[in-house]
Design a protein around this motif. Structure first.
Motif, PDB file in Angstrom:
ATOM      1  N   VAL A  29       0.676  -1.304  -0.018  1.00 35.68           N
ATOM      2  CA  VAL A  29      -0.062   0.050  -0.127  1.00 35.68           C
ATOM      3  C   VAL A  29       0.685   1.205  -0.052  1.00 35.68           C
ATOM      4  O   VAL A  29       2.118   1.290   0.422  1.00 35.68           O
ATOM      5  CB  VAL A  29      -0.967  -0.010   1.322  1.00 35.68           C
ATOM      6  N   ARG A  30       0.387   2.081  -0.420  1.00 36.42           N
ATOM      7  CA  ARG A  30       1.043   3.818  -0.536  1.00 36.42           C
ATOM      8  C   ARG A  30       0.500   4.673   0.611  1.00 36.42           C
ATOM      9  O   ARG A  30      -0.608   4.632   0.732  1.00 36.42           O
ATOM     10  CB  ARG A  30       0.752   4.186  -2.069  1.00 36.42           C
ATOM     11  N   LEU A  31       1.196   5.091   1.283  1.00 35.18           N
ATOM     12  CA  LEU A  31       0.839   6.051   2.521  1.00 35.18           C
ATOM     13  C   LEU A  31       0.768   7.341   1.926  1.00 35.18           C
ATOM     14  O   LEU A  31       1.239   8.065   1.208  1.00 35.18           O
ATOM     15  CB  LEU A  31       1.926   5.948   3.588  1.00 35.18           C
ATOM     16  N   THR A  32      -0.606   7.591   2.186  1.00 30.43           N
ATOM     17  CA  THR A  32      -1.177   9.017   1.883  1.00 30.43           C
ATOM     18  C   THR A  32      -1.416  10.002   2.844  1.00 30.43           C
ATOM     19  O   THR A  32      -1.800  11.076   2.749  1.00 30.43           O
ATOM     20  CB  THR A  32      -2.430   8.764   1.155  1.00 30.43           C
ATOM     21  N   LYS A  33      -1.106   9.561   4.102  1.00 28.11           N
ATOM     22  CA  LYS A  33      -1.308  10.623   5.398  1.00 28.11           C
ATOM     23  C   LYS A  33      -0.090  10.563   6.116  1.00 28.11           C
ATOM     24  O   LYS A  33       0.770   9.695   6.318  1.00 28.11           O
ATOM     25  CB  LYS A  33      -2.387   9.939   6.163  1.00 28.11           C
ATOM     26  N   ALA A  34       0.273  11.809   6.481  1.00 29.98           N
ATOM     27  CA  ALA A  34       1.495  12.070   7.213  1.00 29.98           C
ATOM     28  C   ALA A  34       1.260  11.704   8.631  1.00 29.98           C
ATOM     29  O   ALA A  34      -0.139  11.523   8.963  1.00 29.98           O
ATOM     30  CB  ALA A  34       1.699  13.623   7.219  1.00 29.98           C
ATOM     31  N   PRO A  35       2.199  11.410   9.495  1.00 26.17           N
ATOM     32  CA  PRO A  35       2.119  10.815  10.900  1.00 26.17           C
ATOM     33  C   PRO A  35       0.942  11.718  11.638  1.00 26.17           C
ATOM     34  O   PRO A  35       0.076  11.281  12.231  1.00 26.17           O
ATOM     35  CB  PRO A  35       3.432  10.823  11.592  1.00 26.17           C
ATOM     36  N   ALA A  36       1.146  13.133  11.561  1.00 23.60           N
ATOM     37  CA  ALA A  36       0.443  13.999  12.461  1.00 23.60           C
ATOM     38  C   ALA A  36      -1.167  13.760  11.984  1.00 23.60           C
ATOM     39  O   ALA A  36      -2.159  13.961  12.714  1.00 23.60           O
ATOM     40  CB  ALA A  36       0.903  15.349  12.475  1.00 23.60           C
ATOM     41  N   GLN A  37      -1.082  13.644  10.742  1.00 22.27           N
ATOM     42  CA  GLN A  37      -2.751  13.644  10.004  1.00 22.27           C
ATOM     43  C   GLN A  37      -3.357  12.368  10.599  1.00 22.27           C
ATOM     44  O   GLN A  37      -4.643  12.355  11.071  1.00 22.27           O
ATOM     45  CB  GLN A  37      -2.356  13.773   8.373  1.00 22.27           C
TER      46      GLN A  37
END
Length: 826
Positions: free
Chosen positions: A670-678
């Protein structure tokens, strides 16, 4: 003139690299055809840009002059201009001795006009300015192109591949580099001492070897995604200059790109959010990443098992029987015990990268002989904005014509292409009739081009490309198999096909391309629907069963008694009814086909392996165990052996329940689309498996766009596997608690993956079986029923879901209108 639009006008042969600086200096490296002699030419050019108005340069006063003998063009600080002809918005060609000074003058005037600081020319918008990279300014102005009079084998090509202790250049090291020189010799360079000193020495030796070999092109698989960024960061940490170019220092530079290294990654992904992706470049050499060629090939062919080097090399027959294979995560461990094995492994990598570049790289080589861009930029460029736009810009400037600015369109939507699904399930004796480049052919037939293209340059380029592609195909067939001549002509034909087929997409890309015209694109689509309707109707009238039709062609099933002669006759008869420039060709015949959904099907050739098309059967996100099951089950279904489909399903269910399936096989990429904080801000409301897998395994920081392999572990926990650097090897799994697993833990949730097998993968066979047979085939093997039906007489089914009738297929009045437009007999 049209030949100049396509090929340029300067006949200088043998250009292998161009580097230009904004200060007007240009460096051109040339190789004499058929020799190893390399020359460097130092040239001057006048940096230029196009403006919609001279208003932002009026502050120069006497320093702004029209072109001409009295303009004092050679004087420092003088900006000259020429007004181009016609109604285009970008009508002032302005130039100066120094491009930076020219840009600064425009920005100074724009800042005064707008009452606020303007920091970059791009901030003025494409309606106001067109500025190209220095090399493209030079190539457009001079009419030069790469590789004139050269063949691909004239290039001096070098491949190198890094072996590292891990994937993080902040803490991991390079311990070995495999290198293949332009003569085909392979070697390995290795660390000879521990710590920084040993690695720094290795990097210096690598730089020295590349400079000594003096290649025109440096290649590898995932070169821009792993090798160059890792090398760059290690060299900076060790203070080793990377003078890899032909002009010495500075070393690696960056250029913007849609794909490449994400520069400036930082904690929380904030820098990655704002930082543009970039690639690496150096003066005098071209960096070619074979992963680009693989992706381009698979986009059209859809036949590769993956995009990793080893999988592709094996599929294309480039991997030898003695090919050394080591899991990516274990290479350093194996090196400490058996270094010779790792040397063989690394040398095999560069050999396969060289073979891949030769096999798939010819089309981009040929494009570089046309388009005014660096070879390496064309390798990762899209065919519309990356190839057609530069060709059209050069054509207009050569003709002295003003260029239109980008327009967002008037809100008219782009009508979609025709796509018809006539039957689902299993068909036998299948034929494909191919409509060769339907939309570009219709553009030519009805002379449909962009309204704002007053030179008709796009149609002229398509006309030339079609004619010259046919000539290249004919020459390729006459040349001996495997010869450089055949490779050259096949590559030229492939390159021209890429550009031809992008013309319609270019036309319909409202706001994205300079000459986009959605109304013209919709007119092409309308003709396309008419042609496809005629094609389907006439085929059906000849006794075939239509399966699927779109602008690429038609699949249909023929009666069992037909021979190949009958199949070809029907295609020829229908081809004769189409508009003159639209060609229908017999493209293949198959023993069977599973039609699942539009553009998603499986084909069984009369001889050869099974072919799977569409995301329903092939997806980078799909779990491998499911795709493996699906391939075997589809094969049995097309063979007509329903009982064997059942056996395949039972075998996979039992393998899962007995944990014989490796963990890697159940992971999904899977491709990550959210930053950690988000993600953390919404975690209480909704938990997502990819991010939970990262957090559970101690990963508090990640980057947007990063790809990870995750799986569902027992107890609802999330498992994570580290990614190999080039998708080449199966990575070492980690347990759901994050500890590296010395052995595969196989702690996945068995029943979840059993359900997924039935509900997702097996469901793609539903259209090929009757409802009762489907229920029997995919019943739980450990929950037998007293009333289980026998599969002895079960057979695959074909369901006709529609016929080529109604207005959409040109019946009644519309039938007559179509034939009149096409100038063919009813």
């Amino acid at each position: 003139m049209e030949e100049e639009w396509l090929w340029g006008w300067d006949p200088t042969p043998g250009i292998v690299s161009v580097w230009a600086e904004p200060d007007g200096r240009a460096f051109v490296w040339k190789r004499q055809p058929g020799t190893t002699v390399r020359l460097r030419e130092n040239a001057r050019y006048r940096p230029w840009l196009l403006l919609a108005s001279l208003q932002d340069l009026e502050h120069l006063g006497a320093g702004l002059l029209p072109e001409g003998p009295s303009a004092g063009a050679g004087a420092a600080g003088v900006v000259t201009f020429r007004e181009l002809e016609g109604p285009g918005a970008l009508r002032y060609l302005v130039s100066a001795e120094d491009g930076r000074a020219l840009g600064a003058a425009v920005l100074r005037g724009a800042s005064a006009r707008l009452g606020q600081r303007v920091g970059h020319l791009r901030d003025l918008g494409p309606q106001s300015v067109l500025v190209l990279p220095p090399e493209e300014q030079y190539l457009v102005a001079t009419g030069r192109t790469y590789f004139r009079d050269l063949v691909f084998d004239d290039l001096r090509r070098l491949q190198f591949d890094l072996e590292t202790t891990g994937l993080d250049p902040a803490k991991d090291r390079i311990f070995l580099v495999a290198l293949r020189d332009p003569e085909g010799r392979t070697e390995t360079l290795e660390v000879t001492a521990d710590g920084d000193a040993g690695e720094a020495d290795l990097l210096r030796r690598l730089v020295a070897r590349i400079r000594e070999a003096d290649p025109d092109v440096v290649e590898n698989h995932n070169l821009h995604g792993f090798d160059l960024p890792f090398l760059d960061q290690r060299a900076k940490r060790l203070n080793v200059p990377l003078a890899l170019g032909r002009a010495g220092l500075p070393g690696l530079r960056h250029r913007p790109s849609a794909r490449g290294a994400a520069l400036g990654r930082g904690p929380g992904g904030r820098e990655a959010d704002a930082m543009r992706r970039a690639r690496y470049t150096v003066p005098g050499r071209e960096f070619i990443d074979t992963l680009d060629a693989v992706r381009r090939h698979d986009f059209s062919a859809r036949d590769l098992p993956g995009h990793g080097l080893k999988a592709v090399a094996k599929h294309l027959g480039l991997a030898g029987p003695e090919r050394e294979l080591i899991p990516g995560a274990r290479v350093y461990e194996v090196f400490s015990k058996d270094p010779e094995r790792v040397r063989r492994y690394a040398c095999d990598d560069v050999k396969e990268a060289a073979g891949l570049a030769h096999l798939l790289g010819g089309a981009v080589f040929a494009l570089a002989r046309m388009a005014p861009r660096r070879y390496e930029r064309l390798a990762d460029a899209g065919p519309a904005t990356g190839v057609l736009d530069p060709l059209l810009v050069r054509a207009y400037l050569r003709a002295g014509a003003a260029l239109p600015a980008h327009e967002s369109g008037d809100g008219t939507s782009h009508s979609g292409a025709a796509l018809h699904l006539f039957a689902t399930g299993v068909a036998r004796h299948v034929v494909k009739a191919d409509v060769a480049s339907l939309y570009p052919s219709l553009m030519r037939q009805y002379r449909i081009g962009p309204k704002r293209d007053r030179l008709n340059a796009l149609l002229a380029l398509v006309d030339r490309l079609v004619d010259q592609r046919l000539d290249a195909k004919a020459k390729a067939k006459k040349a001996p198999p495997g010869s450089p001549e055949r490779h050259t002509h096949e590559a030229l034909s492939a390159a021209m096909k890429i550009v031809i087929n992008s013309a319609y997409g270019y036309l319909g890309a409202a706001g994205l391309t300079r000459f986009s015209d959605v109304h013209a694109a919709n007119e092409v689509t309308r003709h396309g629907r008419e042609v496809l309707g005629l094609l389907c109707r006439e085929l059906a009238a000849r006794g075939v069963t239509l399966l699927e039709a779109d602008t690429d062609g038609v699949y249909f099933s023929v009666p069992e008694t037909w021979t190949e002669v009958d199949e070809r006759r029907v295609v020829s008869e229908v081809a004769a009814l189409l508009p003159p420039r639209v060609r229908l060709e017999f493209d293949g015949r198959y023993a069977a086909m599973l039609s699942h959904e539009p553009k998603n099907y499986a084909l069984q050739p009369y001889a050869g392996p099974l072919l799977l098309r569409g995301v329903a059967f092939r997806s980078s996100r799909a779990e491998r165990y499911g795709e493996d099951f699906l391939r075997r089950a589809v094969q049995h279904l097309l063979d007509g052996d329903v009982s064997a489909v059942r056996d395949t399903y039972v075998d996979m269910v039992m393998a899962l329940r007995r944990r014989r399936v490796p963990t890697y096989e159940v992971t999904a990429q899977v491709r990550l689309t959210k930053a950690p904080a988000q993600y953390l801000s919404t975690r209480k409301q909704r938990r997502e498996l990819p991010y939970e897998a990262l957090l559970t395994n101690g990963r508090e920081h990640w980057s947007l766009g990063e790809r990870v392999r995750i799986y569902r572990a027992t107890g609802g926990r999330a498992g994570l596997l580290p990614q190999p650097e080039a998708e080449d090897a199966e990575p070492t799994p980690r347990t759901a608690h994050g500890a590296p697993a010395g052995e595969d833990p196989r702690d996945y949730d068995v029943e979840y993956y059993v359900r997924l097998l039935k509900d997702s993968f097996a469901a793609r066979l539903a259209r090929g079986l009757g409802a009762e047979d489907f229920a029997t085939v995919f019943a739980d093997p450990e929950q037998p029923s007293l009333f289980t039906a026998s599969l002895a007489d079960a057979r695959p089914v074909l369901n006709v879901v529609r016929q080529p009738t109604g207005p959409e297929f040109g019946e009644a009045t519309e039938h007559t209108e179509q034939n009149e437009d096409a100038d063919v007999a009813p």
